[in-house]
Write a protein that holds these residues in place. Structure first.
Motif, mmCIF file in Angstrom:
data_model
loop_
_atom_site.group_PDB
_atom_site.id
_atom_site.type_symbol
_atom_site.label_atom_id
_atom_site.label_comp_id
_atom_site.label_asym_id
_atom_site.label_seq_id
_atom_site.Cartn_x
_atom_site.Cartn_y
_atom_site.Cartn_z
ATOM 1 N N LEU A 129 -4.381 5.074 -17.222
ATOM 2 C CA LEU A 129 -4.934 5.945 -18.226
ATOM 3 C C LEU A 129 -5.933 5.681 -18.941
ATOM 4 O O LEU A 129 -6.917 6.674 -19.140
ATOM 5 C CB LEU A 129 -3.754 6.109 -19.224
ATOM 6 C CG LEU A 129 -2.359 6.740 -18.572
ATOM 7 C CD1 LEU A 129 -1.272 7.024 -19.714
ATOM 8 C CD2 LEU A 129 -2.554 8.257 -18.205
ATOM 9 N N GLY A 130 -6.353 4.344 -19.106
ATOM 10 C CA GLY A 130 -7.841 4.041 -19.627
ATOM 11 C C GLY A 130 -9.106 4.531 -18.689
ATOM 12 O O GLY A 130 -9.852 4.963 -19.115
ATOM 13 N N THR A 131 -8.663 4.385 -17.376
ATOM 14 C CA THR A 131 -9.714 4.970 -16.245
ATOM 15 C C THR A 131 -9.659 6.669 -16.362
ATOM 16 O O THR A 131 -10.969 6.940 -16.622
ATOM 17 C CB THR A 131 -9.283 4.542 -15.038
ATOM 18 O OG1 THR A 131 -9.584 3.112 -15.052
ATOM 19 C CG2 THR A 131 -10.018 5.187 -13.749
ATOM 20 N N VAL A 132 -8.433 7.167 -16.632
ATOM 21 C CA VAL A 132 -8.569 8.573 -16.806
ATOM 22 C C VAL A 132 -9.368 9.057 -17.837
ATOM 23 O O VAL A 132 -10.178 9.972 -17.721
ATOM 24 C CB VAL A 132 -7.249 9.408 -16.549
ATOM 25 C CG1 VAL A 132 -7.426 10.755 -16.841
ATOM 26 C CG2 VAL A 132 -6.523 8.853 -15.273
ATOM 27 N N ALA A 133 -9.045 8.340 -18.912
ATOM 28 C CA ALA A 133 -9.372 8.987 -20.174
ATOM 29 C C ALA A 133 -11.112 8.964 -20.358
ATOM 30 O O ALA A 133 -11.773 9.675 -20.655
ATOM 31 C CB ALA A 133 -8.889 7.978 -21.532
#
Ligand SMILES: NC(=O)c1ccc[n+]([C@@H]2O[C@H](COP(=O)([O-])OP(=O)(O)OC[C@H]3O[C@@H](n4cnc5c(N)ncnc54)[C@H](OP(=O)(O)O)[C@@H]3O)[C@@H](O)[C@H]2O)c1
Length: 279
Positions: A129-133
């Motif tokens: 999710l950090g990558t997506v964000a």
């Protein structure tokens, strides 16, 4: 002239990074720190992100081009909402980003039956999710400019499974899938989506890995100590950017061959993975 010499020193990477803005997460250690150094040597302006601001400042002060050429943007990949807020503010200040490298991440050493559910949440939040964000913050401006590269560091564990890494592999498979879909969506705008799958690389990844109760593993491993250097890994990442690749596996010995073995001999691979000691 100096750029060309430095380019040759990075073993054949001719990628033109003169005054390009490269935003790297996980820039306080290992692959991210080395990549920041190599990008700065090639003329880039680097945005350094990770949680430890003081370590990022120390990295910045060592980069070619001097402190004022680069930025420090501390962020916690585990807190996507806050990350999107601070990254959006930083982007307004920076202007535009040519290459985003989603590198920050954390590994795992724990058997499924013994591992707390919280460890799974944390691995998914940080690695996926950090990558997506952060990509959601940066990508729209790349699309508007019809140029840019999104580079996400997955892992060989994002292509094949092995013991002790159910949560880590899950999060890294998710990164591979997300990047494949994103590539299909944005290639028409001239945006490169490069997925990097390293095998064993000499960094602190095993020391920082989460054990079954969420505490740090705190020991290194011979596989990591005998792996590729971060320097060689980053040279290969830069070559893959330069060659406009979609995906690259970077590793020596079995750690680099594992995805190919799994693809062509899945039964054999699964038998070997089950026989391998959990250590
Ligand atoms: N080394 C390998 O063998 C290997 C193999 C395959 C894939 N990889 C991948 O390569 C990437 C880089 O790892 P590395 O090998 O360089 O390991 P490392 O030396 O442990 O570095 C990890 C980096 O991620 C940052 N990070 C961790 N949690 C974070 C969070 N919640 N928010 C923001 N930043 C965070 C750390 O910075 P702070 O602690 O300052 O936040 C650090 O800069 C990871 O995605 C890893 O999964 C590594």
């Amino acid at each position: 002239m100096m750029g060309a010499i430095l380019s040759r020193l990075t073993k054949g990477s001719n990628v033109n990074l003169e005054n390009k803005v490269v935003w790297i997460t996980g820039a306080s250690s290992g692959i991210g720190k080395e990549l920041a150094k190599q990008c700065a040597d090639l003329g880039a302006r680097v945005v350094l992100s990770a949680r430890r601001a003081e370590v990022l400042e120390a990295v910045r002060s060592e980069l070619t081009g001097g402190k004022n050429k680069h930025w420090v943007v501390p962020l916690d990949l585990e807190d996507a909402d806050k990350l999107m807020e601070s990254a959006t503010a930083a982007l307004a200040d920076i202007g535009s980003v040519d290459i985003l490298v989603n590198n920050g991440g954390i590994s795992q050493r724990g058997m499924f039956l013994e591992t707390d559910f919280d460890v799974y949440k944390r691995l998914m939040n940080v690695n996926y999710l950090g990558t997506v964000a952060l990509t959601k913050v940066i990508l729209p401006s790349m699309v508007a400019r019809r140029q840019g590269s999104v580079v996400s560091i997955s892992s060989v564990a994002g292509k094949v499974g092995s013991k002790l890494r159910t949560g880590y592999s899950g999060s890294k498979f998710a990164v591979v899938g997300m990047m494949d879909c994103l590539r299909a969506e944005v290639s028409e705008y001239g945006i490169q989506c490069l997925t990097v799958c390293p095998g064993f690389i000499q960094t602190d990844i095993a020391v920082n890995a989460l054990s079954a109760d969420g505490s740090a593993n705190a020991v290194n491993e011979s596989n990591i100590e005998q792996g590729l250097t971060a320097q060689e890994c980053c040279q290969q990442i830069l070559r893959a950017i330069e060659q406009n690749k979609d995906e690259v596996v970077i590793g020596k010995g079995l750690s680099g061959l594992a995805p190919t073995i799994k693809r062509f001999f899945p039964g054999l691979f699964n038998t070997l993975a089950a026989k391998r000691a959990a250590s």
